[in-house]
Motif scaffolding. Structure first.
Motif, PDB file in Angstrom:
ATOM      1  N   MET B 291     -11.501 108.849 -35.466  1.00 25.01           N
ATOM      2  CA  MET B 291     -12.776 109.163 -35.359  1.00 25.01           C
ATOM      3  C   MET B 291     -13.738 107.906 -36.123  1.00 25.01           C
ATOM      4  O   MET B 291     -14.455 107.555 -35.790  1.00 25.01           O
ATOM      5  N   ALA B 293     -12.653 104.755 -36.039  1.00 27.96           N
ATOM      6  CA  ALA B 293     -12.680 103.683 -35.079  1.00 27.96           C
ATOM      7  C   ALA B 293     -13.705 103.942 -34.075  1.00 27.96           C
ATOM      8  O   ALA B 293     -14.315 103.077 -33.537  1.00 27.96           O
ATOM      9  N   LEU B 294     -14.054 105.219 -33.834  1.00 29.91           N
ATOM     10  CA  LEU B 294     -15.063 105.631 -32.858  1.00 29.91           C
ATOM     11  C   LEU B 294     -16.494 105.489 -33.235  1.00 29.91           C
ATOM     12  O   LEU B 294     -17.373 105.650 -32.828  1.00 29.91           O
ATOM     13  N   GLY B 295     -16.419 105.104 -34.632  1.00 29.02           N
ATOM     14  CA  GLY B 295     -17.906 104.900 -35.036  1.00 29.02           C
ATOM     15  C   GLY B 295     -18.355 106.158 -36.225  1.00 29.02           C
ATOM     16  O   GLY B 295     -19.332 106.264 -36.420  1.00 29.02           O
ATOM     17  N   ALA B 296     -17.449 107.145 -36.577  1.00 30.64           N
ATOM     18  CA  ALA B 296     -17.768 108.274 -37.431  1.00 30.64           C
ATOM     19  C   ALA B 296     -18.222 107.741 -38.831  1.00 30.64           C
ATOM     20  O   ALA B 296     -17.428 106.599 -39.323  1.00 30.64           O
ATOM     21  N   GLU B 297     -19.113 107.934 -39.454  1.00 28.68           N
ATOM     22  CA  GLU B 297     -19.489 107.660 -40.861  1.00 28.68           C
ATOM     23  C   GLU B 297     -18.918 108.607 -41.731  1.00 28.68           C
ATOM     24  O   GLU B 297     -18.117 109.720 -41.458  1.00 28.68           O
ATOM     25  N   ARG B 299     -20.013 110.163 -43.990  1.00 29.88           N
ATOM     26  CA  ARG B 299     -20.532 111.696 -43.993  1.00 29.88           C
ATOM     27  C   ARG B 299     -20.207 112.516 -42.968  1.00 29.88           C
ATOM     28  O   ARG B 299     -20.063 113.771 -43.392  1.00 29.88           O
ATOM     29  N   ASP B 300     -19.874 111.969 -41.821  1.00 32.53           N
ATOM     30  CA  ASP B 300     -19.315 112.865 -40.563  1.00 32.53           C
ATOM     31  C   ASP B 300     -18.159 113.555 -41.006  1.00 32.53           C
ATOM     32  O   ASP B 300     -17.892 114.795 -40.904  1.00 32.53           O
TER      33      ASP B 300
END
Ligand code: ADP
Ligand code: MG
Lengths: 229, 384
Positions: B291, B293-297, B299-300
């Protein structure tokens, strides 16, 4: 020549294995133009994955810099890194590419969620991408119900989801049969012909032969960099 | 994100179920214990408000000990600021069975003092006592229910002379002439009889258990209470405020029981949530790495993991409330047939329970969520 989409300058990465430093990457420099389809080959342990993870901001280099679209991404702070990852980069890995609890559609969708794309547009785009990958009938299946090749195609669709500047694929055909491999390579080539920049790490000559530029790495350095006509 | 959280929760049904069960058990305890505490608080609140205007006068504890002559009431009444003063005789309805939480009480009172004693409490049937009534009684609503009594029925009152060494108990039937409405106070468990009859029946001569002094309009009860104590000999007064304080002190025990139940629930439930979340986070190391690597922050990921533990908390709270509520409902139903009610599940208690269980989920999810969020995407994706 135009401003290169990817510019790598003196990139080095040294890992510490206990007290012994491992120079996984030593002063690597090169440029990639927009729309290039290039492969990085080399023996295992030569630093290919390390290199991709530096470009994809999964890890920080020991020294040197990476510019994507003219922006020095290696300077990104922890809060900027996720934004660059989802806007500029699309990743395809060898293993563990998909979230096992989510369907193919949701796996593509989640990348756009992280990018805060509104729900209505997400669904449309995910369906569109999966259809392009020939997975229209497999959209609602979980990864465990998909073949290795299908899973990789879902991963490619997901990598494309946010229109990234570069797709980074680390041995995407490492675990599939030759027929599936050829299909995946064709898909990637098709994307590159539409202008998508793609970097593929592979040690399969059949894969690199289909690309238009091959960088060979050895011991963390570029051994050769040649265009294929 | 909510759908993803739900997916993850339902993925590990048994583990999630057990965790929710753990929280539910804790909240169950909070509801039962809290319900009891709430009930006592309510009863005492209502009892106090019914008698809040009056000062209690007790015999001074000394050598003579315990006896308060009715004539003292006249002395008390003479103190300036006292509108009225009258004695009450209080005894246990059935002295042989030590009442569970008080039990039913017989109260001897002069019939003409009923309006003062009961304020505006009404009757559901029959009449109040009047001058000249002998072995007649007006009973509280719980007593009526417990013994299934209506006006015209008879109720047996037992006495056991504690003053004499010969513990001869005798009993007598009293005729019910009236039934009080439900007050939520100790009057519900009272059997009111004429004072004279009570004194005779209990062989108390002309003594009373205590005297109630009613202050004049506009007279401060606290001041008056002190004044009575100064002016009348061999008595001790108990002002409304002192009474409130004393009752509050005894209620502290119940509050403490409730708090202990809550703390226990917090520890057990919290640890089980934390354990479950740590397990699921460590199982999903790669997932969180991917996640990222996919750009999750950060806070996500925090939202996803803490959302999971919060939902477990909420569900645990809901099931705990349902379970506790059901038990309390059946216990109350059963106890009502025996004249008491023990639990009040108040809206306040429900809100506290659900907020508490949700916070429990969120707080216990904090550390696991932090572990998930700080995962380096590289490390997470690295090994097989
Ligand atoms: N996290 C790490 N810690 C220590 N050494 C590492 C780490 N990651 C990679 N290496 C080492 O760096 C070198 C390059 O690894 P890698 O980039 O994975 O090579 P490739 O992908 O070309 O096989 C190898 O010697 C590897 O053992
Ligand atoms: Mg590798």
């Amino acid at each position: 020549m135009n401003e290169p989409i990817l510019r790598v300058r003196d990139l080095s990465k040294t890992y510490m294995q206990g007290k012994i430093p491992v120079h996984a990457l030593s002063d690597v420099s090169f440029d990639v133009q927009k729309g290039e389809f290039l492969s990085i080959v080399g023996p295992s342990g030569s630093g290919k994955s390390t290199f991709l993870s530096m470009i994809g901001l999964l890890d920080k280099p020991t020294s040197g810099s990476v510019f994507i679209d003219g922006v020095e991404v290696t300077k990104a702070t922890d809060s900027e890194a996720p934004v660059i990852r989802r806007k500029k980069i699309g990743f395809v890995f060898q293993h563990f590419n998909l979230i096992p609890t989510l369907s193919a559609l949701e796996n593509v969708d989640i990348a756009m969620r992280f990018a805060r794309v509104p729900k209505s547009r997400r669904r449309e785009r995910a369906i569109d991408l999966l259809t392009q990958m020939g997975l229209r009938d497999r959209m609602n299946h979980k990864p465990s119900e998909l073949s290795g090749g299908e899973q990789q195609r879902v991963a490619i669709a997901r990598a494309m989801a946010n229109n990234p500047a570069i797709i980074l694929a680390d041995e995407p055909t490492g675990e599939v049969d030759t027929k599936t491999r050829d299909m995946i390579v064709e898909l990637l080539r098709g994307l590159s012909e539409k202008g998508q920049t793609i970097l593929v790490v592979t040690h399969d000559i059949a894969v690199s032969a289909k690309t238009r530029r091959i960088i060979t790495m050895r011991d963390g350095m570029i051994e050769s960099d040649r265009m294929i006509s | 994100m909510f759908d993803i959280i739900l997916k993850n929760i339902t993925q590990r049904k048994l583990r999630t179920g057990l965790t929710i069960f753990g929280i539910a058990l804790g909240i169950f305890a909070v509801i039962v214990m809290g319900g009891m505490s709430e009930h006592f608080n309510q009863t005492f609140d209502r009892s106090i408000s019914l008698t809040a205007d009056k000062i209690r006068v007790f015999p001074e504890i000394g050598f003579g000990g315990g006896d308060l002559n009715e004539s003292k009431a006249r002395e008390v009444k003479r103190v300036t600021g006292v509108a009225d003063a009258y004695g009450l005789l209080q005894a246990s309805l059935d002295p042989e069975s030590l009442g569970f939480f008080g039990g039913d009480a017989v109260i001897g009172v002069q019939p003409e003092k009923f309006p003062s004693l009961l304020r505006d409490t009404k009757l559901t049937e029959g009449r109040f006592l009047t001058f000249g009534d002998g072995y007649r009684t007006v009973i509280g609503s719980s007593v009526a229910r417990e013994f299934n009594l209506k006006t015209g029925d008879e109720i047996q009152i037992k006495s056991k002379s504690s003053l004499r060494t010969s513990s001869i108990a005798h009993a007598r039937n009293f005729t019910v002439v009236g039934v009080l409405e439900y007050t939520g106070s100790f009057f519900d468990n009272s059997v009111l009889i004429p004072l004279k009859t009570a004194q005779k029946f209990y062989e108390r001569g002309d003594t009373v258990s205590f005297i109630l002094a009613v202050p004049d309009q506009g007279v401060d009860a606290e001041d008056l209470s002190k004044r009575i104590e100064l002016n009348v000999e061999k008595i001790k007064t108990f002002s409304p405020e002192q009474l409130r304080k004393q009752i509050e002190q005894s209620l502290v025990v119940f509050t403490l029981i409730t708090i202990s139940a809550a703390v226990l629930a917090a520890i057990i439930g919290g640890l089980s949530v934390m354990n479950t979340m740590l397990m699921s986070v460590s199982e999903r190391t790669k997932e969180f790495g991917l996640m990222k690597a996919l750009g999750a922050e950060t806070r996500d990921i925090l939202f996803m993991t803490m959302g999971e533990s919060a939902i477990m908390g909420v569900l645990g709270g809901i099931f705990g409330i349902i379970g506790g509520g059901a038990l309390v409902y059946y216990l109350n139903d059963y106890l009502a047939s025996r004249g008491t009610i023990l639990f009040s599940v108040t809206p306040r208690l429900l809100v506290i329970s659900i907020v508490f269980s949700t916070l429990l989920g969120i707080i216990s999810g904090l550390y696991p969520a932090y572990r998930a969020a700080k995962m380096s995407p590289m490390e997470a994706l690295r090994y097989e």
